[in-house]
Design a protein around this motif. Structure first.
Motif, PDB file in Angstrom:
ATOM      1  N   LEU A  44      -0.213   4.668   3.156  1.00  0.00           N
ATOM      2  CA  LEU A  44       0.133   3.780   4.271  1.00  0.00           C
ATOM      3  C   LEU A  44       1.156   4.387   5.213  1.00  0.00           C
ATOM      4  O   LEU A  44       1.242   3.983   6.370  1.00  0.00           O
ATOM      5  N   ASN A  45       1.917   5.359   4.720  1.00  0.00           N
ATOM      6  CA  ASN A  45       2.908   6.003   5.580  1.00  0.00           C
ATOM      7  C   ASN A  45       2.445   7.357   6.089  1.00  0.00           C
ATOM      8  O   ASN A  45       3.231   8.099   6.692  1.00  0.00           O
ATOM      9  N   ASP A  46       1.148   7.662   5.846  1.00  0.00           N
ATOM     10  CA  ASP A  46       0.542   8.895   6.365  1.00  0.00           C
ATOM     11  C   ASP A  46       1.345  10.132   6.009  1.00  0.00           C
ATOM     12  O   ASP A  46       1.572  11.016   6.845  1.00  0.00           O
ATOM     13  N   ARG A  47       1.807  10.196   4.763  1.00  0.00           N
ATOM     14  CA  ARG A  47       2.586  11.363   4.350  1.00  0.00           C
ATOM     15  C   ARG A  47       1.672  12.553   4.106  1.00  0.00           C
ATOM     16  O   ARG A  47       0.605  12.419   3.501  1.00  0.00           O
ATOM     17  N   PRO A  48       2.071  13.726   4.586  1.00  0.00           N
ATOM     18  CA  PRO A  48       1.232  14.912   4.394  1.00  0.00           C
ATOM     19  C   PRO A  48       1.247  15.385   2.947  1.00  0.00           C
ATOM     20  O   PRO A  48       2.136  15.045   2.170  1.00  0.00           O
ATOM     21  N   GLY A  49       0.244  16.163   2.593  1.00  0.00           N
ATOM     22  CA  GLY A  49       0.200  16.776   1.274  1.00  0.00           C
ATOM     23  C   GLY A  49      -0.523  15.953   0.222  1.00  0.00           C
ATOM     24  O   GLY A  49      -0.566  16.342  -0.949  1.00  0.00           O
ATOM     25  N   SER A  50      -1.079  14.812   0.584  1.00  0.00           N
ATOM     26  CA  SER A  50      -1.772  13.979  -0.403  1.00  0.00           C
ATOM     27  C   SER A  50      -3.124  14.578  -0.746  1.00  0.00           C
ATOM     28  O   SER A  50      -3.844  15.062   0.120  1.00  0.00           O
ATOM     29  N   ARG A  51      -3.452  14.525  -2.053  1.00  0.00           N
ATOM     30  CA  ARG A  51      -4.778  14.985  -2.491  1.00  0.00           C
ATOM     31  C   ARG A  51      -5.674  13.815  -2.871  1.00  0.00           C
ATOM     32  O   ARG A  51      -6.675  13.968  -3.554  1.00  0.00           O
ATOM     33  N   LEU A  52      -5.297  12.636  -2.406  1.00  0.00           N
ATOM     34  CA  LEU A  52      -6.082  11.443  -2.717  1.00  0.00           C
ATOM     35  C   LEU A  52      -7.401  11.488  -1.967  1.00  0.00           C
ATOM     36  O   LEU A  52      -7.493  11.982  -0.841  1.00  0.00           O
ATOM     37  N   SER A  53      -8.418  10.961  -2.598  1.00  0.00           N
ATOM     38  CA  SER A  53      -9.768  11.001  -2.022  1.00  0.00           C
ATOM     39  C   SER A  53      -9.887  10.043  -0.847  1.00  0.00           C
ATOM     40  O   SER A  53      -9.102   9.099  -0.692  1.00  0.00           O
ATOM     41  N   ALA A  54     -10.912  10.272  -0.026  1.00  0.00           N
ATOM     42  CA  ALA A  54     -11.180   9.388   1.102  1.00  0.00           C
ATOM     43  C   ALA A  54     -11.489   7.984   0.621  1.00  0.00           C
ATOM     44  O   ALA A  54     -11.109   6.991   1.257  1.00  0.00           O
ATOM     45  N   ALA A  55     -12.153   7.881  -0.530  1.00  0.00           N
ATOM     46  CA  ALA A  55     -12.489   6.560  -1.082  1.00  0.00           C
ATOM     47  C   ALA A  55     -11.210   5.806  -1.466  1.00  0.00           C
ATOM     48  O   ALA A  55     -11.101   4.592  -1.242  1.00  0.00           O
ATOM     49  N   ALA A  56     -10.226   6.524  -2.030  1.00  0.00           N
ATOM     50  CA  ALA A  56      -8.962   5.894  -2.400  1.00  0.00           C
ATOM     51  C   ALA A  56      -8.205   5.419  -1.162  1.00  0.00           C
ATOM     52  O   ALA A  56      -7.623   4.332  -1.145  1.00  0.00           O
ATOM     53  N   VAL A  57      -8.224   6.221  -0.133  1.00  0.00           N
ATOM     54  CA  VAL A  57      -7.563   5.851   1.113  1.00  0.00           C
ATOM     55  C   VAL A  57      -8.201   4.594   1.690  1.00  0.00           C
ATOM     56  O   VAL A  57      -7.509   3.650   2.101  1.00  0.00           O
ATOM     57  N   ASP A  58      -9.537   4.554   1.698  1.00  0.00           N
ATOM     58  CA  ASP A  58     -10.239   3.382   2.240  1.00  0.00           C
ATOM     59  C   ASP A  58      -9.918   2.136   1.420  1.00  0.00           C
ATOM     60  O   ASP A  58      -9.752   1.038   1.969  1.00  0.00           O
ATOM     61  N   ARG A  59      -9.827   2.294   0.078  1.00  0.00           N
ATOM     62  CA  ARG A  59      -9.561   1.158  -0.792  1.00  0.00           C
ATOM     63  C   ARG A  59      -8.160   0.588  -0.538  1.00  0.00           C
ATOM     64  O   ARG A  59      -7.964  -0.640  -0.486  1.00  0.00           O
ATOM     65  N   VAL A  60      -7.190   1.473  -0.349  1.00  0.00           N
ATOM     66  CA  VAL A  60      -5.817   1.027  -0.102  1.00  0.00           C
ATOM     67  C   VAL A  60      -5.713   0.326   1.244  1.00  0.00           C
ATOM     68  O   VAL A  60      -5.102  -0.742   1.364  1.00  0.00           O
ATOM     69  N   ARG A  61      -6.314   0.899   2.269  1.00  0.00           N
ATOM     70  CA  ARG A  61      -6.231   0.289   3.600  1.00  0.00           C
ATOM     71  C   ARG A  61      -6.970  -1.050   3.631  1.00  0.00           C
ATOM     72  O   ARG A  61      -6.531  -1.987   4.311  1.00  0.00           O
ATOM     73  N   ALA A  62      -8.059  -1.152   2.889  1.00  0.00           N
ATOM     74  CA  ALA A  62      -8.782  -2.424   2.827  1.00  0.00           C
ATOM     75  C   ALA A  62      -7.936  -3.484   2.125  1.00  0.00           C
ATOM     76  O   ALA A  62      -7.880  -4.652   2.554  1.00  0.00           O
ATOM     77  N   ALA A  63      -7.256  -3.091   1.046  1.00  0.00           N
ATOM     78  CA  ALA A  63      -6.403  -4.035   0.327  1.00  0.00           C
ATOM     79  C   ALA A  63      -5.249  -4.498   1.203  1.00  0.00           C
ATOM     80  O   ALA A  63      -4.889  -5.682   1.212  1.00  0.00           O
ATOM     81  N   ALA A  64      -4.656  -3.564   1.961  1.00  0.00           N
ATOM     82  CA  ALA A  64      -3.555  -3.916   2.858  1.00  0.00           C
ATOM     83  C   ALA A  64      -4.020  -4.902   3.933  1.00  0.00           C
ATOM     84  O   ALA A  64      -3.311  -5.857   4.269  1.00  0.00           O
ATOM     85  N   ALA A  65      -5.242  -4.687   4.458  1.00  0.00           N
ATOM     86  CA  ALA A  65      -5.775  -5.591   5.482  1.00  0.00           C
ATOM     87  C   ALA A  65      -6.048  -6.973   4.899  1.00  0.00           C
ATOM     88  O   ALA A  65      -5.753  -7.998   5.529  1.00  0.00           O
ATOM     89  N   GLU A  66      -6.601  -7.026   3.686  1.00  0.00           N
ATOM     90  CA  GLU A  66      -6.914  -8.317   3.048  1.00  0.00           C
ATOM     91  C   GLU A  66      -5.650  -9.134   2.793  1.00  0.00           C
ATOM     92  O   GLU A  66      -5.655 -10.367   2.923  1.00  0.00           O
ATOM     93  N   LEU A  67      -4.566  -8.454   2.458  1.00  0.00           N
ATOM     94  CA  LEU A  67      -3.303  -9.144   2.155  1.00  0.00           C
ATOM     95  C   LEU A  67      -2.420  -9.312   3.394  1.00  0.00           C
ATOM     96  O   LEU A  67      -1.325  -9.868   3.287  1.00  0.00           O
ATOM     97  N   ASP A  68      -2.898  -8.819   4.553  1.00  0.00           N
ATOM     98  CA  ASP A  68      -2.100  -8.844   5.781  1.00  0.00           C
ATOM     99  C   ASP A  68      -0.732  -8.203   5.535  1.00  0.00           C
ATOM    100  O   ASP A  68       0.317  -8.721   5.933  1.00  0.00           O
ATOM    101  N   TYR A  69      -0.771  -7.040   4.877  1.00  0.00           N
ATOM    102  CA  TYR A  69       0.463  -6.341   4.540  1.00  0.00           C
ATOM    103  C   TYR A  69       1.064  -5.702   5.785  1.00  0.00           C
ATOM    104  O   TYR A  69       0.383  -5.030   6.561  1.00  0.00           O
ATOM    105  N   ARG A  70       2.354  -5.901   5.987  1.00  0.00           N
ATOM    106  CA  ARG A  70       3.106  -5.259   7.065  1.00  0.00           C
ATOM    107  C   ARG A  70       4.351  -4.624   6.470  1.00  0.00           C
ATOM    108  O   ARG A  70       5.068  -5.276   5.708  1.00  0.00           O
TER     109      ARG A  70
END
Length: 357
Positions: free
Chosen positions: A28-54
């Motif tokens: 969520l903070n777009d930190r460089p150096g992450s080796r997380l998969s694209a699927a993991a990134v999509d899952r986290v951003r979807a969860a943040a949107a569902e919870l209206d996380y700010r």
């Protein structure tokens, strides 16, 4: 307080996504150096949107040392359309980069600029934009905070980065437009007396506007008729236009120093039964609100306040390099400009040839 009514936290997003808080924070903070998969990134951003996380702004300030705010200081924030253009341009770019704009107005009060500047520094803004409606040279207080500053439509005595309208190119383009339309009998209404050009309020750009005009006429090989003016307002514009028409009734075009002067010229032409643009064309600078309401509507070069502010914020945010930039002034073509009316030569007298006439 129920779980549904409280503000979602990073832990809530991690639980929903089935991942660790550290991984969620990195995504969520777009930190460089992450080796997380694209699927993991999509899952986290979807969860943040569902919870209206700010993100918590206070926590971000502590972590990054940045408030994600831009300070905007102007002399007349709420009074004119041009001020709205400055604010609109600043807000547009700031919002696109997830920044907030804090707005302050000096209202022409002595020391108001210095006070507003210090207030912005106290609020730990990430950058300060100084928006001037009248181009001029200003003095800014010194600060040890290291906050970047960009001046719009003006200069600072310390040479801060700035954004100016390209007045020289605009002056050339406006004069050239009349020349290309075939006008040779032109009245330039709005020359400032020599002592007025030293005024700090005008020194930032106005000399360049007239230099561009002079360049175009020198290139064409002729000079317009000229008349000085005390101020660029409709009243002085009216008096100056009367003078130019009294001295040079043959003019087919009036080049006004700004729209206020052009408004005065309109009134004189109306009183004298001179049609715009059939008898006399009128062209100007700034594109004030009244330019579109005059009849016929006024052809004028627009001051690009929105674009200047957008560029200034881009410089503060590092999208563009800090420096000294010029923004073009587009010529807004309306109905007040036409080709020069034909010259009616006297008929040849007895014994004279048409060529001699």
């Amino acid at each position: 307080m129920s779980k549904q009514s409280r503000r979602a936290t990073l832990a809530d997003v991690a639980e929903r996504a089935g991942m660790s808080k550290a991984a969620v924070s990195m995504i969520l903070n777009d930190r460089p150096g992450s080796r997380l998969s694209a699927a993991a990134v999509d899952r986290v951003r979807a969860a943040a949107a569902e919870l209206d996380y700010r993100p918590n702004p206070a926590a971000q300030v502590l972590r990054r040392g940045k408030t994600r705010t831009i300070g905007f200081i102007s002399d007349e924030v709420t009074l004119t359309r041009h001020a709205n253009g400055l604010i609109g341009g600043a807000l547009e770019v700031a919002k696109a980069h997830d920044h907030t704009v804090l707005i302050s107005e000096t209202e022409g009060i002595d020391g108001g600029l210095a006070q507003a500047f210090e207030t912005m520094v106290d609020h730990r803004v990430d950058g300060i934009l100084i928006g001037l409606l009248g181009a001029r040279l200003i003095d800014l207080p010194e600060t040890s905070a290291g906050v970047p500053v960009v001046v719009l439509n003006g200069l600072s005595s310390a040479g801060h980065p700035n954004v100016l309208p390209d007045e020289r190119a605009s002056g050339y383009a406006v004069a050239r437009r009349l020349i290309d339309a075939g006008h040779r009998d032109i009245g330039l209404v709005g020359d400032l007396p020599v002592d007025a050009t030293g005024d700090l309020r005008r020194s930032a750009t106005i000399g360049l506007r007239f230099q561009g005009i002079a360049d175009a006429f020198a290139e064409a090989g002729f000079e317009p008729a000229r008349v000085d003016i005390s101020d660029w307002q409709p009243g002085p514009g009216y008096e100056a236009s009367r003078t130019i028409l009294d001295r040079h009734p043959e003019v087919t075009a009036i080049l006004a120093a700004n729209d206020g002067v052009a408004f005065g010229a309109y009134q004189v032409l109306l009183e004298r039964g001179r049609r715009i643009p059939e008898d006399v064309s009128v062209i100007s600078f700034d594109d004030e609100v009244l330019a579109g309401y005059l009849r016929p509507r006024l052809t004028t070069a627009r001051l690009p306040y929105h674009q200047m502010a957008a560029l200034g914020v881009s410089m503060l945010l590092g999208v563009r390099e800090l420096g000294h930039e010029l923004v073009p002034m587009p010529l807004i073509e309306r109905e007040s400009l036409a080709v020069a009316p034909p010259v009616h030569l006297p008929l040849p007298g007895p014994g004279a040839s048409a060529l001699q006439a």
